[in-house]
Design a protein around this motif. Structure first.
Motif, PDB file in Angstrom:
ATOM      1  N   PRO A  12      45.645  24.982-114.949  1.00 14.12           N
ATOM      2  CA  PRO A  12      45.738  24.462-116.313  1.00 14.12           C
ATOM      3  C   PRO A  12      44.399  23.875-116.751  1.00 14.12           C
ATOM      4  O   PRO A  12      43.662  23.314-115.949  1.00 14.12           O
ATOM      5  CB  PRO A  12      46.815  23.377-116.219  1.00 14.12           C
ATOM      6  CG  PRO A  12      46.972  23.074-114.776  1.00 14.12           C
ATOM      7  CD  PRO A  12      46.486  24.266-114.010  1.00 14.12           C
ATOM      8  N   ARG A  13      44.108  24.043-118.018  1.00 12.73           N
ATOM      9  CA  ARG A  13      42.853  23.522-118.555  1.00 12.73           C
ATOM     10  C   ARG A  13      42.990  22.053-118.887  1.00 12.73           C
ATOM     11  O   ARG A  13      44.011  21.623-119.407  1.00 12.73           O
ATOM     12  CB  ARG A  13      42.471  24.297-119.796  1.00 12.73           C
ATOM     13  CG  ARG A  13      42.114  25.740-119.471  1.00 12.73           C
ATOM     14  CD  ARG A  13      41.586  26.421-120.669  1.00 12.73           C
ATOM     15  NE  ARG A  13      40.351  25.768-121.062  1.00 12.73           N
ATOM     16  CZ  ARG A  13      39.289  26.376-121.540  1.00 12.73           C
ATOM     17  NH1 ARG A  13      39.330  27.657-121.698  1.00 12.73           N
ATOM     18  NH2 ARG A  13      38.216  25.724-121.877  1.00 12.73           N
ATOM     19  N   ARG A  14      41.940  21.310-118.594  1.00 14.30           N
ATOM     20  CA  ARG A  14      41.908  19.900-118.970  1.00 14.30           C
ATOM     21  C   ARG A  14      41.240  19.790-120.331  1.00 14.30           C
ATOM     22  O   ARG A  14      40.362  20.589-120.659  1.00 14.30           O
ATOM     23  CB  ARG A  14      41.097  19.093-117.954  1.00 14.30           C
ATOM     24  CG  ARG A  14      41.734  19.078-116.582  1.00 14.30           C
ATOM     25  CD  ARG A  14      40.940  18.240-115.634  1.00 14.30           C
ATOM     26  NE  ARG A  14      39.566  18.776-115.555  1.00 14.30           N
ATOM     27  CZ  ARG A  14      38.560  18.142-114.974  1.00 14.30           C
ATOM     28  NH1 ARG A  14      38.740  16.965-114.447  1.00 14.30           N
ATOM     29  NH2 ARG A  14      37.373  18.675-114.906  1.00 14.30           N
ATOM     30  N   PRO A  15      41.635  18.780-121.098  1.00 17.09           N
ATOM     31  CA  PRO A  15      40.944  18.576-122.380  1.00 17.09           C
ATOM     32  C   PRO A  15      39.470  18.281-122.131  1.00 17.09           C
ATOM     33  O   PRO A  15      39.120  17.624-121.159  1.00 17.09           O
ATOM     34  CB  PRO A  15      41.647  17.381-122.999  1.00 17.09           C
ATOM     35  CG  PRO A  15      42.834  17.092-122.157  1.00 17.09           C
ATOM     36  CD  PRO A  15      42.674  17.813-120.859  1.00 17.09           C
ATOM     37  N   ARG A  16      38.630  18.796-122.991  1.00 12.38           N
ATOM     38  CA  ARG A  16      37.191  18.545-122.858  1.00 12.38           C
ATOM     39  C   ARG A  16      36.869  17.114-123.238  1.00 12.38           C
ATOM     40  O   ARG A  16      37.465  16.551-124.137  1.00 12.38           O
ATOM     41  CB  ARG A  16      36.401  19.481-123.772  1.00 12.38           C
ATOM     42  CG  ARG A  16      36.439  20.891-123.303  1.00 12.38           C
ATOM     43  CD  ARG A  16      35.589  21.739-124.193  1.00 12.38           C
ATOM     44  NE  ARG A  16      35.464  23.048-123.594  1.00 12.38           N
ATOM     45  CZ  ARG A  16      34.349  23.744-123.600  1.00 12.38           C
ATOM     46  NH1 ARG A  16      33.279  23.279-124.205  1.00 12.38           N
ATOM     47  NH2 ARG A  16      34.316  24.907-123.021  1.00 12.38           N
ATOM     48  N   ARG A  17      35.899  16.578-122.519  1.00  7.21           N
ATOM     49  CA  ARG A  17      35.424  15.244-122.879  1.00  7.21           C
ATOM     50  C   ARG A  17      34.432  15.376-124.017  1.00  7.21           C
ATOM     51  O   ARG A  17      33.671  16.333-124.095  1.00  7.21           O
ATOM     52  CB  ARG A  17      34.737  14.597-121.687  1.00  7.21           C
ATOM     53  CG  ARG A  17      35.717  14.202-120.614  1.00  7.21           C
ATOM     54  CD  ARG A  17      35.018  13.370-119.589  1.00  7.21           C
ATOM     55  NE  ARG A  17      35.073  14.121-118.331  1.00  7.21           N
ATOM     56  CZ  ARG A  17      34.404  13.790-117.258  1.00  7.21           C
ATOM     57  NH1 ARG A  17      33.590  12.775-117.275  1.00  7.21           N
ATOM     58  NH2 ARG A  17      34.528  14.480-116.164  1.00  7.21           N
ATOM     59  N   ARG A  18      34.451  14.419-124.864  1.00  3.25           N
ATOM     60  CA  ARG A  18      33.534  14.433-126.000  1.00  3.25           C
ATOM     61  C   ARG A  18      32.443  13.393-125.796  1.00  3.25           C
ATOM     62  O   ARG A  18      32.629  12.424-125.084  1.00  3.25           O
ATOM     63  CB  ARG A  18      34.293  14.113-127.296  1.00  3.25           C
ATOM     64  CG  ARG A  18      35.327  15.163-127.600  1.00  3.25           C
ATOM     65  CD  ARG A  18      35.985  14.859-128.898  1.00  3.25           C
ATOM     66  NE  ARG A  18      37.018  15.870-129.151  1.00  3.25           N
ATOM     67  CZ  ARG A  18      37.796  15.859-130.170  1.00  3.25           C
ATOM     68  NH1 ARG A  18      37.701  14.896-131.062  1.00  3.25           N
ATOM     69  NH2 ARG A  18      38.674  16.799-130.334  1.00  3.25           N
ATOM     70  N   ALA A  19      31.350  13.602-126.467  1.00  7.40           N
ATOM     71  CA  ALA A  19      30.246  12.624-126.422  1.00  7.40           C
ATOM     72  C   ALA A  19      30.761  11.289-126.962  1.00  7.40           C
ATOM     73  O   ALA A  19      31.555  11.250-127.904  1.00  7.40           O
ATOM     74  CB  ALA A  19      29.075  13.110-127.247  1.00  7.40           C
TER      75      ALA A  19
END
Length: 96
Positions: free
Chosen positions: A86-93
């Motif tokens: 499963p893909r994890r949500p991307r972290r944002r700056a």
């Protein structure tokens, strides 16, 4: 000696149930499964005097079509039936 090789008759029998207008492809290399277009059928005689038919890919650079579809590699038992993690949500700056 019992032969385990597929014969031309076996191939014809297997192909008789297929769509006659479908393109023919060759699956190669179980460790890095790729699909190739067939371009030639050549009949020859091997070193024992037995007639052998070879299916050859084309010589042009478009003959190798890319990776074999995963379901084909699974059907050939070259790969196991696996699911992508499963893909994890991307972290944002900024930490959000």
């Amino acid at each position: 000696m019992t032969s385990t090789e597929m014969t031309v008759g076996d191939l014809i029998d297997l192909l008789s149930g297929c769509d006659r207008s479908a393109p023919v492809r060759q699956a190669m290399n179980p460790f890095f499964p790729m699909a190739h277009r067939l371009a030639q059928v050549v009949q020859s005689v091997d070193e024992t005097g037995q007639t052998v038919v070879y299916l050859a890919e084309g010589r042009d650079e478009g003959s190798q079509l890319g990776h074999l579809p995963p379901e084909v590699a699974v059907a050939l038992t070259w790969q196991g039936d696996t699911q992508a993690p499963p893909r994890r949500p991307r972290r944002r700056a900024g930490g959000n």
